[in-house]
Design a protein around this motif. Structure first.
Motif, PDB file in Angstrom:
ATOM      1  N   ALA A 225      -8.526   2.438   7.032  1.00 15.09           N
ATOM      2  CA  ALA A 225      -8.637   1.069   7.516  1.00 15.09           C
ATOM      3  C   ALA A 225      -9.110   0.115   6.432  1.00 15.09           C
ATOM      4  O   ALA A 225      -9.889   0.473   5.561  1.00 15.09           O
ATOM      5  CB  ALA A 225      -9.593   1.013   8.695  1.00 15.09           C
ATOM      6  N   MET A 226      -8.632  -1.113   6.527  1.00 14.97           N
ATOM      7  CA  MET A 226      -9.148  -2.187   5.710  1.00 14.97           C
ATOM      8  C   MET A 226     -10.418  -2.715   6.362  1.00 14.97           C
ATOM      9  O   MET A 226     -10.463  -2.936   7.577  1.00 14.97           O
ATOM     10  CB  MET A 226      -8.110  -3.300   5.588  1.00 14.97           C
ATOM     11  N   THR A 227     -11.455  -2.885   5.573  1.00 14.68           N
ATOM     12  CA  THR A 227     -12.731  -3.365   6.093  1.00 14.68           C
ATOM     13  C   THR A 227     -12.793  -4.874   5.961  1.00 14.68           C
ATOM     14  O   THR A 227     -12.449  -5.440   4.922  1.00 14.68           O
ATOM     15  CB  THR A 227     -13.899  -2.721   5.344  1.00 14.68           C
TER      16      THR A 227
ATOM     17  N   ASP B 235       5.924  -5.965  -1.526  1.00 21.06           N
ATOM     18  CA  ASP B 235       5.526  -6.403  -2.864  1.00 21.06           C
ATOM     19  C   ASP B 235       4.036  -6.729  -2.970  1.00 21.06           C
ATOM     20  O   ASP B 235       3.535  -6.987  -4.066  1.00 21.06           O
ATOM     21  CB  ASP B 235       6.339  -7.640  -3.274  1.00 21.06           C
ATOM     22  N   THR B 236       3.342  -6.723  -1.856  1.00 27.93           N
ATOM     23  CA  THR B 236       1.912  -7.068  -1.875  1.00 27.93           C
ATOM     24  C   THR B 236       1.095  -5.896  -2.418  1.00 27.93           C
ATOM     25  O   THR B 236       1.182  -4.779  -1.909  1.00 27.93           O
ATOM     26  CB  THR B 236       1.431  -7.427  -0.468  1.00 27.93           C
ATOM     27  N   THR B 237       0.297  -6.169  -3.429  1.00 26.38           N
ATOM     28  CA  THR B 237      -0.602  -5.151  -3.982  1.00 26.38           C
ATOM     29  C   THR B 237      -2.051  -5.409  -3.610  1.00 26.38           C
ATOM     30  O   THR B 237      -2.859  -4.484  -3.560  1.00 26.38           O
ATOM     31  CB  THR B 237      -0.484  -5.096  -5.513  1.00 26.38           C
ATOM     32  N   THR B 238      -2.383  -6.677  -3.343  1.00 29.52           N
ATOM     33  CA  THR B 238      -3.752  -7.061  -2.988  1.00 29.52           C
ATOM     34  C   THR B 238      -3.709  -8.040  -1.824  1.00 29.52           C
ATOM     35  O   THR B 238      -2.937  -8.998  -1.850  1.00 29.52           O
ATOM     36  CB  THR B 238      -4.472  -7.719  -4.177  1.00 29.52           C
ATOM     37  N   LEU B 239      -4.542  -7.781  -0.815  1.00 29.76           N
ATOM     38  CA  LEU B 239      -4.688  -8.704   0.301  1.00 29.76           C
ATOM     39  C   LEU B 239      -6.080  -9.332   0.256  1.00 29.76           C
ATOM     40  O   LEU B 239      -7.073  -8.631   0.043  1.00 29.76           O
ATOM     41  CB  LEU B 239      -4.506  -7.991   1.637  1.00 29.76           C
ATOM     42  N   HIS B 240      -6.139 -10.624   0.469  1.00 30.93           N
ATOM     43  CA  HIS B 240      -7.402 -11.340   0.362  1.00 30.93           C
ATOM     44  C   HIS B 240      -7.268 -12.619   1.173  1.00 30.93           C
ATOM     45  O   HIS B 240      -6.393 -13.447   0.894  1.00 30.93           O
ATOM     46  CB  HIS B 240      -7.671 -11.655  -1.117  1.00 30.93           C
ATOM     47  N   GLY B 241      -8.100 -12.783   2.195  1.00 29.75           N
ATOM     48  CA  GLY B 241      -7.995 -13.981   2.993  1.00 29.75           C
ATOM     49  C   GLY B 241      -8.991 -14.017   4.134  1.00 29.75           C
ATOM     50  O   GLY B 241      -9.983 -13.287   4.140  1.00 29.75           O
ATOM     51  N   VAL B 242      -8.722 -14.885   5.086  1.00 28.92           N
ATOM     52  CA  VAL B 242      -9.546 -14.995   6.290  1.00 28.92           C
ATOM     53  C   VAL B 242      -8.640 -15.031   7.507  1.00 28.92           C
ATOM     54  O   VAL B 242      -7.513 -15.536   7.454  1.00 28.92           O
ATOM     55  CB  VAL B 242     -10.455 -16.248   6.287  1.00 28.92           C
TER      56      VAL B 242
ATOM     57  N   VAL C 156      -4.819   1.764  -1.570  1.00 28.57           N
ATOM     58  CA  VAL C 156      -5.906   2.586  -1.026  1.00 28.57           C
ATOM     59  C   VAL C 156      -5.932   2.522   0.495  1.00 28.57           C
ATOM     60  O   VAL C 156      -6.053   3.538   1.176  1.00 28.57           O
ATOM     61  CB  VAL C 156      -7.261   2.134  -1.604  1.00 28.57           C
ATOM     62  N   THR C 157      -5.800   1.326   1.042  1.00 27.40           N
ATOM     63  CA  THR C 157      -5.921   1.152   2.496  1.00 27.40           C
ATOM     64  C   THR C 157      -4.594   1.251   3.230  1.00 27.40           C
ATOM     65  O   THR C 157      -4.578   1.388   4.452  1.00 27.40           O
ATOM     66  CB  THR C 157      -6.532  -0.211   2.823  1.00 27.40           C
ATOM     67  N   GLY C 158      -3.485   1.123   2.498  1.00 23.45           N
ATOM     68  CA  GLY C 158      -2.191   1.089   3.163  1.00 23.45           C
ATOM     69  C   GLY C 158      -1.755  -0.295   3.573  1.00 23.45           C
ATOM     70  O   GLY C 158      -0.679  -0.478   4.135  1.00 23.45           O
TER      71      GLY C 158
ATOM     72  N   PRO D  45     -14.413  -1.933  10.232  1.00 20.45           N
ATOM     73  CA  PRO D  45     -13.151  -1.310   9.820  1.00 20.45           C
ATOM     74  C   PRO D  45     -12.070  -1.599  10.841  1.00 20.45           C
ATOM     75  O   PRO D  45     -12.278  -1.447  12.051  1.00 20.45           O
ATOM     76  CB  PRO D  45     -13.504   0.183   9.778  1.00 20.45           C
ATOM     77  N   LEU D  46     -10.905  -2.020  10.374  1.00 24.17           N
ATOM     78  CA  LEU D  46      -9.791  -2.306  11.262  1.00 24.17           C
ATOM     79  C   LEU D  46      -8.743  -1.213  11.134  1.00 24.17           C
ATOM     80  O   LEU D  46      -8.183  -1.013  10.065  1.00 24.17           O
ATOM     81  CB  LEU D  46      -9.157  -3.663  10.924  1.00 24.17           C
TER      82      LEU D  46
END
Length: 329
Positions: free
Chosen positions: A40-42, A131-138, A71-73, A34-35
């Motif tokens: 936190a976003m996991t 405007d970001t609703t979903t974060l997904h990456g590395v 959910v995570t902020g 968890p960050l």
């Protein structure tokens, strides 16, 4: 998201491991980290791990999302430091605003790579856009070799082309790959030979790449599952293969297609110490880096435009930090 926000980060002394046979694939599972705070976003962390410290000079790999920011902020990483490394941001979904202490102000977007060099020292922030609703990456780190670990601050941005190949498509964001006799290369400079690419494997297909036999390679699975040299690698896992082979075959294992990140590089033969957001060579260096950050030393500079305070460094343990070594050492 190139900060390690663990509240009790371990020190890691990372060494070269004994190499497996060229066709052997070592499967490295991820651990959830968890960050940040209670919302936190996991992330799923595969490097560094007990099994492996490096893939080439790649020394840190976090895979996150798809993450619902309601959910995570979302991401809001205050100014924080780095030494002895390069950070690489690669997104699949969402948008992140980057600011750093050399005055860079840029957006991280899907299919666009941002690389920041923080050798001697740098500070930066990363914040997901409204405007970001979903974060997904590395998020990825590259260890700098001894002769370059005090390199000056730098920032690079590149939008790689999509190369369509038999069995899928490839975006080369670091290094180069050869396709049908032609080399596709990223213009971004690195201090050791490296490869970073996003690969989409079509449903039921096998994608075969010509690769440098001097490189070790790892496939980080983002969606679906694949087989690499006959070994299955599931979502969130890292499939590592040592140097020696001049082709790499990645096969969709589910019948519905897959997306992976391919990392590679020549074996990194140095020992490094990682703690929090610092890479050094000794315990004493890490202590000095932390002290410099807490004193707001000019080593790191200042980030302009962030509406908040700097991120304080976690407390060091009350005893001398002990190295964590690979179990085969």
């Amino acid at each position: 998201m190139v900060s390690n926000l663990e509240l009790d980060p371990p020190e890691r002394v990372c060494e070269r491991e004994a190499e497996p046979a060229p066709d052997a694939v070592e499967i490295i599972g991820s651990r959830d980290v968890p960050l940040g705070g209670p919302r936190a976003m996991t992330v799923r962390r595969t490097l560094p791990s007990r099994e492996r410290s490096f893939v080439g000079a790649w020394c840190f790999a976090d895979h996150y999302g798809p993450d619902d920011v309601s959910v995570t902020g979302g991401m809001d990483v205050a100014p924080h430091p780095h030494t002895g490394l390069q950070t690489v941001s690669w997104l699949f979904t969402g948008e992140i605003e980057h600011r750093d202490s050399m005055g860079s102000h840029a957006m991280v977007r899907p299919g666009e790579v941002n690389l920041m060099t923080g050798g001697h020292g740098i500070a930066h922030t990363e914040v997901s856009t409204p405007d970001t609703t979903t974060l997904h990456g590395v998020q990825l780190w590259v260890a700098l070799p001894a002769e370059s670990r005090d390199a000056p601050r730098a920032f690079d941005h590149h939008v790689p082309d999509v190369v369509t190949v038999a069995g899928g498509s490839v975006r080369v964001f670091i290094g180069s790959l050869r396709f049908a006799g032609e080399v596709v290369a990223s213009p971004i400079d690195t201090f050791t030979p490296l490869l970073g690419a996003e690969i989409v494997v079509d449903a039921g297909a096998t994608l075969t790449l010509d690769v440098d036999p001097a490189f070790e390679h790892a496939v980080l699975v983002d969606t679906g599952a694949v087989t690499v040299s006959g070994s299955r690698v599931d979502r969130g896992e890292l499939g590592f293969r040592g140097p020696g082979g001049d082709t790499l075959a990645i096969t969709d294992a589910t019948g519905s297609g897959a997306r992976v990140v391919l990392l590679g590089g020549t074996p990194f033969d140095e020992e490094i110490v990682m703690w929090w957001n610092f890479i050094g060579r000794t315990h004493e260096e890490i202590v000095a880096f932390r002290d410099a950050w807490e004193r707001a030393d000019d080593r790191f500079g200042a980030v302009e435009g962030y509406p908040g305070d700097r991120l304080p460094a976690p407390a060091l343990p009350g005893v001398r930090l002990k190295p964590r070594r690979n179990p085969n050492r």
